[in-house]
Design a protein around this motif. Structure first.
Motif, PDB file in Angstrom:
ATOM      1  N   LYS A   1       2.932  -8.823  -0.876  1.00 19.27           N
ATOM      2  CA  LYS A   1       3.964  -7.904  -1.344  1.00 19.27           C
ATOM      3  C   LYS A   1       5.362  -8.489  -1.108  1.00 19.27           C
ATOM      4  N   VAL A   2       5.568  -9.058   0.070  1.00 22.03           N
ATOM      5  CA  VAL A   2       6.867  -9.663   0.388  1.00 22.03           C
ATOM      6  C   VAL A   2       7.150 -10.847  -0.528  1.00 22.03           C
ATOM      7  N   ASN A   3       6.121 -11.644  -0.816  1.00 19.64           N
ATOM      8  CA  ASN A   3       6.306 -12.852  -1.630  1.00 19.64           C
ATOM      9  C   ASN A   3       6.518 -12.559  -3.110  1.00 19.64           C
ATOM     10  N   SER A   4       6.029 -11.393  -3.556  1.00 21.38           N
ATOM     11  CA  SER A   4       6.071 -11.118  -4.989  1.00 21.38           C
ATOM     12  C   SER A   4       7.073 -10.045  -5.389  1.00 21.38           C
ATOM     13  N   SER A   5       7.597  -9.315  -4.441  1.00 17.17           N
ATOM     14  CA  SER A   5       8.484  -8.193  -4.770  1.00 17.17           C
ATOM     15  C   SER A   5       9.943  -8.560  -4.536  1.00 17.17           C
ATOM     16  N   PRO A   6      10.848  -8.041  -5.371  1.00 24.27           N
ATOM     17  CA  PRO A   6      12.276  -8.281  -5.141  1.00 24.27           C
ATOM     18  C   PRO A   6      12.714  -7.633  -3.832  1.00 24.27           C
ATOM     19  N   ALA A   7      13.526  -8.352  -3.071  1.00 25.89           N
ATOM     20  CA  ALA A   7      13.989  -7.849  -1.777  1.00 25.89           C
ATOM     21  C   ALA A   7      15.431  -7.379  -1.873  1.00 25.89           C
ATOM     22  N   GLN A   8      15.760  -6.420  -1.054  1.00 23.73           N
ATOM     23  CA  GLN A   8      17.141  -5.930  -0.973  1.00 23.73           C
ATOM     24  C   GLN A   8      17.779  -6.512   0.283  1.00 23.73           C
ATOM     25  N   LYS A   9      18.977  -7.095   0.101  1.00 24.42           N
ATOM     26  CA  LYS A   9      19.668  -7.646   1.263  1.00 24.42           C
ATOM     27  C   LYS A   9      20.425  -6.534   1.968  1.00 24.42           C
ATOM     28  N   LEU A  10      20.173  -6.371   3.263  1.00 24.08           N
ATOM     29  CA  LEU A  10      20.795  -5.327   4.055  1.00 24.08           C
ATOM     30  C   LEU A  10      22.135  -5.796   4.615  1.00 24.08           C
ATOM     31  N   PRO A  11      23.017  -4.869   4.997  1.00 23.56           N
ATOM     32  CA  PRO A  11      24.313  -5.255   5.587  1.00 23.56           C
ATOM     33  C   PRO A  11      24.166  -6.161   6.804  1.00 23.56           C
ATOM     34  N   SER A  12      23.043  -6.048   7.487  1.00 20.92           N
ATOM     35  CA  SER A  12      22.812  -6.865   8.678  1.00 20.92           C
ATOM     36  C   SER A  12      22.505  -8.321   8.333  1.00 20.92           C
ATOM     37  N   GLY A  13      22.287  -8.600   7.058  1.00 19.46           N
ATOM     38  CA  GLY A  13      21.911  -9.947   6.652  1.00 19.46           C
ATOM     39  C   GLY A  13      20.415 -10.121   6.504  1.00 19.46           C
ATOM     40  N   LEU A  14      19.650  -9.134   6.965  1.00 20.48           N
ATOM     41  CA  LEU A  14      18.200  -9.167   6.794  1.00 20.48           C
ATOM     42  C   LEU A  14      17.834  -8.769   5.367  1.00 20.48           C
ATOM     43  N   TYR A  15      16.614  -9.088   4.984  1.00 20.70           N
ATOM     44  CA  TYR A  15      16.090  -8.696   3.684  1.00 20.70           C
ATOM     45  C   TYR A  15      15.000  -7.647   3.893  1.00 20.70           C
ATOM     46  N   GLU A  16      14.906  -6.701   2.945  1.00 20.79           N
ATOM     47  CA  GLU A  16      13.945  -5.610   3.083  1.00 20.79           C
ATOM     48  C   GLU A  16      13.127  -5.457   1.801  1.00 20.79           C
ATOM     49  N   VAL A  17      11.811  -5.294   2.000  1.00 17.26           N
ATOM     50  CA  VAL A  17      10.911  -4.952   0.899  1.00 17.26           C
ATOM     51  C   VAL A  17      10.254  -3.627   1.258  1.00 17.26           C
ATOM     52  N   ARG A  18      10.341  -2.687   0.325  1.00 16.41           N
ATOM     53  CA  ARG A  18       9.783  -1.356   0.592  1.00 16.41           C
ATOM     54  C   ARG A  18       8.482  -1.177  -0.182  1.00 16.41           C
ATOM     55  N   THR A  19       7.479  -0.649   0.514  1.00 19.32           N
ATOM     56  CA  THR A  19       6.188  -0.377  -0.105  1.00 19.32           C
ATOM     57  C   THR A  19       5.940   1.128  -0.087  1.00 19.32           C
ATOM     58  N   LEU A  20       5.913   1.712  -1.277  1.00 19.15           N
ATOM     59  CA  LEU A  20       5.627   3.146  -1.399  1.00 19.15           C
ATOM     60  C   LEU A  20       4.117   3.373  -1.479  1.00 19.15           C
ATOM     61  N   PRO A  21       3.672   4.600  -1.203  1.00 16.03           N
ATOM     62  CA  PRO A  21       2.228   4.853  -1.185  1.00 16.03           C
ATOM     63  C   PRO A  21       1.531   4.483  -2.489  1.00 16.03           C
ATOM     64  N   ASP A  22       2.035   4.992  -3.631  1.00 20.47           N
ATOM     65  CA  ASP A  22       1.460   4.671  -4.934  1.00 20.47           C
ATOM     66  C   ASP A  22      -0.071   4.786  -4.925  1.00 20.47           C
ATOM     67  N   GLY A  23      -0.552   5.789  -4.205  1.00 22.70           N
ATOM     68  CA  GLY A  23      -2.001   6.027  -4.159  1.00 22.70           C
ATOM     69  C   GLY A  23      -2.720   5.298  -3.047  1.00 22.70           C
ATOM     70  N   TRP A  24      -2.011   4.465  -2.261  1.00 19.06           N
ATOM     71  CA  TRP A  24      -2.636   3.709  -1.179  1.00 19.06           C
ATOM     72  C   TRP A  24      -2.711   4.556   0.089  1.00 19.06           C
ATOM     73  N   SER A  25      -3.757   4.299   0.870  1.00 20.69           N
ATOM     74  CA  SER A  25      -3.926   4.927   2.187  1.00 20.69           C
ATOM     75  C   SER A  25      -4.286   3.839   3.193  1.00 20.69           C
TER      76      SER A  25
END
Length: 301
Positions: A210-234
Motif C-alpha cells: 500500500k505504501v509503495n503503490s499509493s500517493p503519499a501526503q507530505k505532512l508539515p513535520s516533513g514525514l509522509y503519510e499514506v492513509r488506508t480506509l476500511p473499504d470493506g477490509w477487516s
C-alpha cells in the motif's frame, strides 16, 4: 624482411590472408569499412571490370547500391611506409578508369592525404578524396567516452503505524494479539491479516504494498503519510473474529540514496574515415572483426 605497413599489422589482427602483395590488406580494410557503413550494399574486393574500351580494369573496391543500379569504384593507396601524398598522376589515371567503366561514383582512399594539384583536379572531375587511417587519441577529443549516470533512489524508512478504531475493537485486537504471543509491533511472520470476502493478506505485506503503490501526503513535520480506509477490509488475528477499524495511518521518512554509475564502452576505435560524409567516421574493432571475405568472389560478408 621487407618493412610492413601498420595497416598490414592491423588487418592481420582480425583476418589472415596469404597474399604478400603490397597494399592488399589496406584494400581489404577499406572494403570492410565501406561494408560496415551500409550493410545492405554489395561490396567486392579486387573486382575485374571491362570498360567501353574492351580493356579489363582491376578495381580495388567496388560497391553496388540498390541492386547494381548505382556502382561506386574505389582506388586504395597505402602510403604508410613512404609517407607520400597521393599526387595528380594517380587521380588522373583513375579518372580514365572511371570514364571507361561508366562508374556512377568514384572515390580514392589513402592514409596520408593528397597534394594540392590532386585535390584541385579531383574536385573538377567529381572524384571524392577520402582519408582512411588509424585512429589516434586526438580523434577522441570532443567525443563521449564515458557516460556518468546518477541514480537517485527514494525509499521509505522508519515506518510508524497508527490504527483508528473504537475502544472495544482496540481492546479486542490487543487481546487477540496477546493470545498468539504478539507483543510490540506486527512483523511479516505474525499471523495478522486483512480480510475482505474471499481475500486474505498478511497485514505487514499488505501495508508495504500500500505504501509503495499509493500517493503519499507530505505532512508539515516533513514525514509522509499514506492513509488506508476500511473499504470493506477487516482485521483478523490467526483465525479469530473479524475486527473493524476506521483508519490505518502509515507515516515514514523518505530516504534518498544516490548511486553514480560510470558507463564506458569497451569498443576500441581502430580507424577513422574522413571525406565521404558530413563528418569523420570512427571504425571500431567489432566492425572489422565481424566481417568476412568470400575467397572466390571477393565479396565482403
Amino acid at each position: 624482411m621487407a618493412q610492413r605497413s601498420k595497416y598490414d599489422e592491423l588487418h592481420d589482427r582480425y583476418h589472415a590472408i596469404l597474399s604478400t602483395k603490397a597494399g592488399t590488406r589496406y584494400e581489404m580494410l577499406a572494403a570492410m569499412v565501406f561494408k560496415s557503413l551500409e550493410d545492405k550494399n554489395t561490396v567486392i574486393h579486387h573486382l575485374q571490370l571491362t570498360g567501353d574500351s574492351d580493356v579489363p580494369h582491376q578495381i580495388d573496391v567496388s560497391i553496388e547500391k540498390n541492386g547494381k543500379a548505382w556502382r561506386v569504384i574505389i582506388e586504395c593507396k597505402d602510403f604508410d611506409i613512404s609517407g607520400d601524398k597521393v599526387g595528380l598522376d594517380i587521380v588522373r589515371n583513375f579518372r580514365s578508369v572511371v570514364e571507361d567503366t561508366n562508374a556512377d561514383e568514384a572515390i580514392i582512399v589513402t592514409c596520408t592525404g593528397y597534394t594540392r594539384d590532386a585535390q584541385k583536379y579531383a574536385k573538377a572531375k567529381n572524384i571524392k578524396l577520402a582519408v582512411l587511417r588509424g585512429a589516434e587519441e586526438r580523434d577522441m577529443e570532443g567525443r563521449i567516452k564515458t557516460v556518468v549516470v546518477n541514480l537517485h533512489i527514494q525509499s521509505a524508512k522508519n515506518h510508524s503505524m497508527t490504527m483508528n478504531m473504537s475502544e472495544a475493537n482496540r481492546d479486542l485486537f490487543a487481546a487477540e494479539c496477546l493470545r498468539v504471543g504478539i507483543t510490540g509491533g506486527i512483523h511479516i511472520m505474525h499471523p495478522v491479516f486483512l480480510v475482505r470476502g474471499a481475500e486474505r493478506h498478511q497485514f505487514t505485506s499488505f501495508m508495504s504494498d500500500k505504501v509503495n503503490s499509493s500517493p503519499a501526503q507530505k505532512l508539515p513535520s516533513g514525514l509522509y503519510e499514506v492513509r488506508t480506509l476500511p473499504d470493506g477490509w477487516s482485521l483478523q488475528v490467526e483465525s479469530g473474529p473479524l475486527i473493524q477499524f476506521d483508519l490505518i495511518s502509515t507515516t515514514y521518512e523518505m530516504g534518498v540514496q544516490t548511486i553514480e554509475l560510470n558507463i564506458t564502452s569497451d569498443r576500441i576505435a581502430e580507424m577513422i574515415l574522413a571525406g565521404v560524409g558530413d563528418h569523420d567516421i570512427l571504425i571500431f574493432d567489432d566492425q572489422l572483426q565481424q566481417r568476412k571475405i568470400d575467397a572466390e568472389t571477393g565479396e565482403i560478408l
